[in-house]
Enzyme design. Structure first.
Site: not given
Length: 397
Positions: A61, A114, A186
């Site tokens: 992780r 988006y 993005d």
């Protein structure tokens, strides 16, 4: 900043970087001679003693060799120094937000986004007393006017999803260079093959690696890259302890394989998108086509100046109603009716009921998303088959 030919400090082409990454001794030290970086499919790593340097592998992780290889490869393609992989594109966006935003902060973003990003900002971040302004992406002056002293984040998409509007990255970055505002972009629609926002002074670039970077519609993932070590550490801290949204080693392995053909795929995506956009522009059933590769696109010159190609995404307005949209989309043979993008298969979506289904009708109207807006992610099939398929359906309306 042109496709295969980098204009950065080194003379290694983009295609070579996509296959080999950073070939320096430092980056290759973990490969143990493997031609293909190995899949480290483990949750934890055995240590020899109690004390261990923090930068060594302890738990997947926190850090995993396969995930790190992917993160560095994407950072290299974006001409950045630091990369982080996470479990999805939305996880990447959320990680940036949680790392940077505190109650009372201000965000400037776009009124054409988006749907998932819009919902994250409007439904989740706003609950934490974060003030958000939504601005026209094509109006640079309005974007800059919206930035104020307490603006912690300027979040951009260019082109936007699904209306393909562009932000002037160079002008925005230069005008905010002396502020404390972090500019994040993005870059999923363009991929680093066609656009590298950090070359214009952007602070952070985010990808949904589910899309073009993987390219085969079979994994989910996200990535965050930056040149700022402090920002990188903050993102990594949130990913480790705030969200736990780490990328799986097996998905990282698959995305690494997909990256090797990114340049070749992007060329085909663009070629097909250009042909489809030109065909749709001339068809009587279509009122408007949104694709920056068209000279009729209102920001075509800006696209030429900050992108080395126009990508594989386009959208168009159908002359008709929802029933006509249903007829066209459900009758196609070579376009899969689904809301994702960036795979080798051509995909088609109705924005109102798919990509932006969870955005209210009122907000969709404000965003300029009509009930007859259709979005296409062009694959790499033979363009004539795609054109014939669309023509058959549209001609029969």
């Amino acid at each position: 900043m042109t496709g295969d030919n980098d204009s950065e400090s080194d003379d290694v082409s983009f295609s070579t970087k996509a296959i080999h990454g950073d070939t320096s001794e430092t980056q290759n030290s973990e490969r143990f001679g493997d031609l293909v970086p190995p899949l480290h499919h483990t949750s934890t790593f055995v240590r020899d003693e109690i004390e261990q340097p923090r930068d060594e592998y302890v738990y997947s992780r926190n850090k995993n060799p396969t995930c790190n290889e992917l993160a560095q490869r994407i950072a290299t393609l974006e001409n950045a120094n630091y990369g982080l992989t996470v479990s999805s594109g939305m996880a990447a966006i959320a990680t940036v937000g949680w790392a940077l935003l505190r109650p009372g902060d201000h965000v400037v973003t776009l009124d054409s986004l988006y749907g998932g990003t819009r919902n994250l900002f409007a439904d989740i971040f706003a609950e934490f007393e974060i003030d958000i302004d939504y601005v026209d992406p094509t109006d640079t002056e309005s974007i800059l006017d919206a930035v104020r002293e307490e603006t912690a984040l300027l979040w951009l998409e260019t082109p936007t999803n699904p209306l393909m509007k562009l932000c002037d990255l160079s002008s925005i970055a230069k005008s905010t260079a002396t502020s404390e505002t972090v500019i994040a972009v993005d870059n999923t629609f363009m991929s680093p093959y066609f656009q590298r926002p950090m070359s214009f002074g952007v602070d952070v670039v985010v990808h949904s690696t589910t899309k073009y970077l993987n390219g085969h519609s079979d994994v989910t993932g996200g990535a965050i890259v930056t040149d700022d070590p402090d920002l990188h550490n903050r993102f990594h801290h949130v990913q480790k302890y705030g969200t736990g949204a780490n990328q799986s080693p097996s998905d990282s392995y698959d995305i690494l394989r997909g990256l090797k053909t990114l340049p070749q795929r992007m060329k085909e995506h663009e070629r097909n998108a250009q042909e489809l956009a030109e065909f749709l522009t001339d068809h009587k059933t279509v009122s408007d086509v949104h694709y920056p590769g068209l000279q009729s696109h209102p920001q075509h010159e800006l696209a030429k100046s900050q992108m080395s190609g126009y990508g594989g995404m386009l959208s168009f307005e159908l002359n008709g109603d929802r029933d006509d949209v249903k007829y066209v989309l459900e009758g196609l043979d070579h376009f899969a009716l689904t809301a994702s993008l960036g795979g080798v298969e051509s995909l088609i979506a109705h924005a109102g009921t798919m990509t932006h289904a969870e955005v209210s009708k009122r907000v969709r109207t404000e965003m300029g998303i009509s009930d007859t807006l259709i979005r296409i992610s062009t694959g790499i099939e033979d363009s004539q088959d795609l054109l014939t398929d669309l023509k058959t359906q549209l001609d029969s309306l």
